[in-house]
Design a protein around this motif. Structure first.
Motif, short mmCIF file in Angstrom:
data_model
loop_
_atom_site.label_atom_id
_atom_site.label_comp_id
_atom_site.label_asym_id
_atom_site.label_seq_id
_atom_site.Cartn_x
_atom_site.Cartn_y
_atom_site.Cartn_z
N MET A 28 0.83 -1.21 0.00
CA MET A 28 0.00 0.00 0.00
C MET A 28 0.86 1.25 0.00
SD MET A 28 -3.07 -1.03 -0.29
CE MET A 28 -2.35 -2.34 -1.27
N LEU A 31 1.92 1.88 -3.49
CA LEU A 31 0.84 2.36 -4.36
C LEU A 31 0.49 3.81 -4.09
CD1 LEU A 31 -1.68 -0.63 -4.40
CD2 LEU A 31 -0.34 0.23 -6.32
N TYR A 82 -5.83 -9.15 2.37
CA TYR A 82 -4.61 -9.29 1.60
C TYR A 82 -4.42 -10.73 1.17
CZ TYR A 82 0.39 -9.03 0.42
OH TYR A 82 1.60 -9.08 -0.22
N THR A 116 -11.21 1.18 0.51
CA THR A 116 -10.12 0.75 -0.36
C THR A 116 -9.73 1.95 -1.21
OG1 THR A 116 -9.34 -1.04 -1.79
CG2 THR A 116 -11.55 -0.16 -2.26
N ARG A 119 -6.33 3.01 -6.54
CA ARG A 119 -5.25 2.32 -7.25
C ARG A 119 -5.29 0.81 -7.03
NH1 ARG A 119 -0.62 6.86 -5.86
NH2 ARG A 119 -1.67 8.51 -7.01
N GLN A 120 -6.43 0.33 -6.59
CA GLN A 120 -6.60 -1.10 -6.32
C GLN A 120 -7.83 -1.63 -7.07
OE1 GLN A 120 -6.10 0.22 -2.01
NE2 GLN A 120 -5.93 -2.00 -1.91
N ALA A 123 -9.41 -4.93 -5.82
CA ALA A 123 -10.18 -4.78 -4.58
C ALA A 123 -11.53 -4.13 -4.86
CB ALA A 123 -9.39 -3.97 -3.56
#
Length: 154
Positions: A28, A31, A82, A116, A119-120, A123
């Motif tokens: 994280m 990111l 995760y 969240t 950039r995920q 997710a």
């Protein structure tokens, strides 16, 4: 033969589990350059009565985790979801999430929330696919331009 995926409650302070959480935090932080990647999570949040923490193993290898912590009466927040990169794409995150929801429901909670980041994409797809609906950013996420917050009735 591919080892079976097994889930169990765990203490997030155990060295093996803390290492998995540290891997998530490092990912994280990479990111979102300005964050430490902790997601405002304290290991004590994953211990009763404040919450629970699940780990997933494939054989003897720890490959996934997730937990929840109490937010307010009737509501828990999903935290520290995760899956190690080498085990992604096998449905483990969905299984951890489903188990967390089931355990929260059994414990008498009626809603789950989570945050969240933009950039995920995996997710975001996981949570939307699991029936989570967008809500305004809450708490520490209110002024974070990268945050997406969701909620689900369980």
């Amino acid at each position: 033969m591919i080892p079976q995926f097994e889930m169990e409650l765990s203490d997030p302070r155990l060295p093996e589990v803390a290492q998995l959480i540290a891997e998530l935090s490092a990912e994280m932080a990479g990111l979102y350059e300005s964050e430490d990647g902790s997601g405002h999570y304290q290991p004590e949040d994953g211990l009763p009565p404040r919450g629970i923490f699940l780990v997933g193993r494939r054989g003897n290898e720890l490959v996934a985790c997730g937990g929840y912590r109490l937010m307010e009466p009737g509501v828990v927040e999903i935290k520290r979801m995760y899956v190690r990169p080498s085990s992604r794409g096998l449905g483990y995150s969905r299984r951890i999430l489903s188990e967390l929801e089931a355990r929260a429901r059994q414990a008498g909670f009626s809603r789950t929330r989570l945050e969240t980041g933009d950039r995920q994409p995996a997710a975001l797809a996981l949570y939307r696919g699991a029936g989570y609906l967008p809500v305004p950013p809450y708490g520490v996420y209110e002024n974070n331009p990268h945050s997406f917050c969701f909620e689900k009735e369980i």
